[in-house]
Write a protein that holds these residues in place. Structure first.
Motif, PDB file in Angstrom:
ATOM      1  N   LEU A 138       0.824  -1.204   0.000  1.00 29.51           N
ATOM      2  CA  LEU A 138       0.000   0.000   0.000  1.00 29.51           C
ATOM      3  C   LEU A 138       0.862   1.260   0.000  1.00 29.51           C
ATOM      4  O   LEU A 138       0.584   2.225  -0.731  1.00 29.51           O
ATOM      5  CB  LEU A 138      -0.923  -0.012   1.220  1.00 29.51           C
ATOM      6  N   GLU A 139       1.921   1.268   0.803  1.00 26.37           N
ATOM      7  CA  GLU A 139       2.813   2.416   0.833  1.00 26.37           C
ATOM      8  C   GLU A 139       3.507   2.605  -0.518  1.00 26.37           C
ATOM      9  O   GLU A 139       3.697   3.731  -0.984  1.00 26.37           O
ATOM     10  CB  GLU A 139       3.857   2.238   1.932  1.00 26.37           C
ATOM     11  N   ARG A 140       3.871   1.479  -1.139  1.00 31.77           N
ATOM     12  CA  ARG A 140       4.489   1.568  -2.464  1.00 31.77           C
ATOM     13  C   ARG A 140       3.516   2.147  -3.486  1.00 31.77           C
ATOM     14  O   ARG A 140       3.895   2.962  -4.332  1.00 31.77           O
ATOM     15  CB  ARG A 140       4.965   0.188  -2.909  1.00 31.77           C
ATOM     16  N   ALA A 141       2.268   1.746  -3.422  1.00 32.40           N
ATOM     17  CA  ALA A 141       1.253   2.270  -4.349  1.00 32.40           C
ATOM     18  C   ALA A 141       1.044   3.768  -4.133  1.00 32.40           C
ATOM     19  O   ALA A 141       0.867   4.534  -5.086  1.00 32.40           O
ATOM     20  CB  ALA A 141      -0.057   1.513  -4.162  1.00 32.40           C
ATOM     21  N   LYS A 142       1.071   4.207  -2.861  1.00 29.03           N
ATOM     22  CA  LYS A 142       0.928   5.639  -2.577  1.00 29.03           C
ATOM     23  C   LYS A 142       2.107   6.420  -3.165  1.00 29.03           C
ATOM     24  O   LYS A 142       1.921   7.502  -3.733  1.00 29.03           O
ATOM     25  CB  LYS A 142       0.865   5.863  -1.065  1.00 29.03           C
TER      26      LYS A 142
END
Length: 414
Positions: A308-312
């Motif tokens: 999720l952090e990577r997608a953000k």
């Protein structure tokens, strides 16, 4: 007398007569040899020693048997004397009828002449400017004839009619370039979203045919459409990538939330089994299975959080990339607009200058073309400028500059 000298006695006297005839003119008897002159050296009765040799840039002359001799600044008589002194100390060998004969060359047997003088150069309003071989007695008139005579196309005569036609062409070309530059500024402003009313007014006032202005406008409008299409395609591509990144981020957020909720449920179940195990109501295998389930759900939850952090981060980079493209385009357009405005100022100055020249030449043309053509001849000799006429005699290495000019009378044609 030795055999060699006996055979040459008659020839020596003839050689002296020839040499004397060649230098009968007092002016050329005093001619100083210079670098670039070609000397013809021979010894009476010895054809093997005959040679032509050029005086090099250092003023030296290389001859058979004599070697290298400093010749620059000497007259031919001085050179003969110098060679006689050098060769009188050298023994010459040549094959006789049945043996090798040795003898010394005498000064009266040496013949030196100038085979080629340094060339003269004709420059200016002539058909074939350049170098020409020099010969004694050459005049400016003869050199001009060898150069093909006067060339009016090369001449710097300022004919008002020819000047008017040339300046009119330059004036029209300057206005064409100005109209193109103005249309380019208009296009750049439209791409930047700026107002173009002033450019439209200036284009309408340009003194060119409407067809030419229409063609220029069509070209710039076509370029505007191409640039806008390219930009829209690039931006739309980035927007589509951003939408996909947003969808991926939403999916990862849902997955992370689901994994977190699952992990919490597994932890609650593990706590319940742990209480039951403490009461002795649950076997060890049940406790171990619950522990493994909690560990697995924790790992999955952590992985979802990382993704999720990577997608953000990818989403933020996508937004930054779109802004970067827009800023780069703005900077490029502003830079081109600045250059175009500077070019317009230069063209405005060119138009003013061409217009002033055209007005002046038009005034001269109205006065008529009465007048005469004047020929100015200048000779540059050893760094000095000398005024001359067509009958002036030239010297080796002279540079002749010929200029034609038109002397107009400031009187109207009757």
């Amino acid at each position: 007398m030795r055999p060699y000298q006996t055979r040459l006695r008659g020839l020596s006297f003839a050689a002296i007569l020839v040499a004397g005839a060649l230098h009968a003119t007092p002016v050329w008897a005093d001619y100083k040899i210079s670098p670039g002159d070609v000397i013809d050296f021979s010894v009476a009765g010895v054809p093997d020693l005959k040679q032509k040799s050029a005086v090099d840039i250092d003023g030296n002359l290389t001859l058979p048997l004599a070697g290298t001799i400093a010749a620059a600044g000497l007259t031919l008589s001085d050179l003969r004397t110098k060679l006689a002194g050098v060769l009188s100390q050298r023994e010459f060998r040549q094959r006789g009828y049945n043996k090798i004969e040795r003898d010394v060359i005498g000064g009266d047997e040496i013949v030196v002449t100038i085979a080629e003088y340094r060339p003269v150069y004709v420059n200016g309003d002539v058909s074939k400017p350049g170098s020409q071989p020099y010969r004694p007695g050459l005049t400016v008139r003869q050199a001009l004839s060898l150069a093909g005579g006067y060339d009016l196309l090369r001449s710097r005569i300022e004919d008002p009619i020819l000047q008017s036609a040339d300046l009119q062409g330059k004036y029209t070309t300057a206005w064409l370039d100005y109209a193109k530059g103005l249309a380019r500024v208009r296009r750049l402003k439209l791409e930047l979203g700026q107002a173009v009313e002033n450019e439209d007014k200036e284009l309408a006032a340009v003194p060119l045919p409407a067809a030419a202005l229409s063609t220029i406008a069509q070209i710039e409008n076509a370029q505007l459409r191409i640039d806008q299409t390219d930009h829209d395609m690039q931006r739309n591509h980035l927007v589509r990538l951003q939408d996909r990144l947003q969808e991926s981020r939403n999916m990862m957020a849902q997955r992370s939330q689901s994994e977190t909720e699952g992990m919490q449920a597994d932890q609650d179940e593990y706590a319940r089994i742990q209480d039951t195990f403490k009461k002795g109501l649950a076997p060890n295998t049940r406790m171990a299975d619950a522990r493994r389930i909690v560990l697995l759900s924790s790992i999955q939850s952590l992985q979802s959080a990382v993704e999720l952090e990577r997608a953000k981060t990818d989403l933020e980079k996508g937004s930054w990339e779109i802004g970067k493209v827009e800023n780069a385009r703005q900077a490029k357009l502003l830079r081109e607009l600045g250059d175009a405005n500077i070019s317009l100022e230069t063209l405005r100055s060119d138009i003013r200058v061409a217009g002033d020249k055209l007005s002046y030449v038009g005034m001269r043309k109205s006065l008529g073309r009465q007048g005469t053509t004047e020929t100015k001849i200048k000779i540059v000799r050893e760094g000095r400028s000398l005024a001359s006429t067509l009958d002036t005699r030239l010297e080796p290495a002279d540079v002749v500059d010929i200029v034609l000019s038109l002397d107009l009378d400031d009187r109207p044609v009757q």
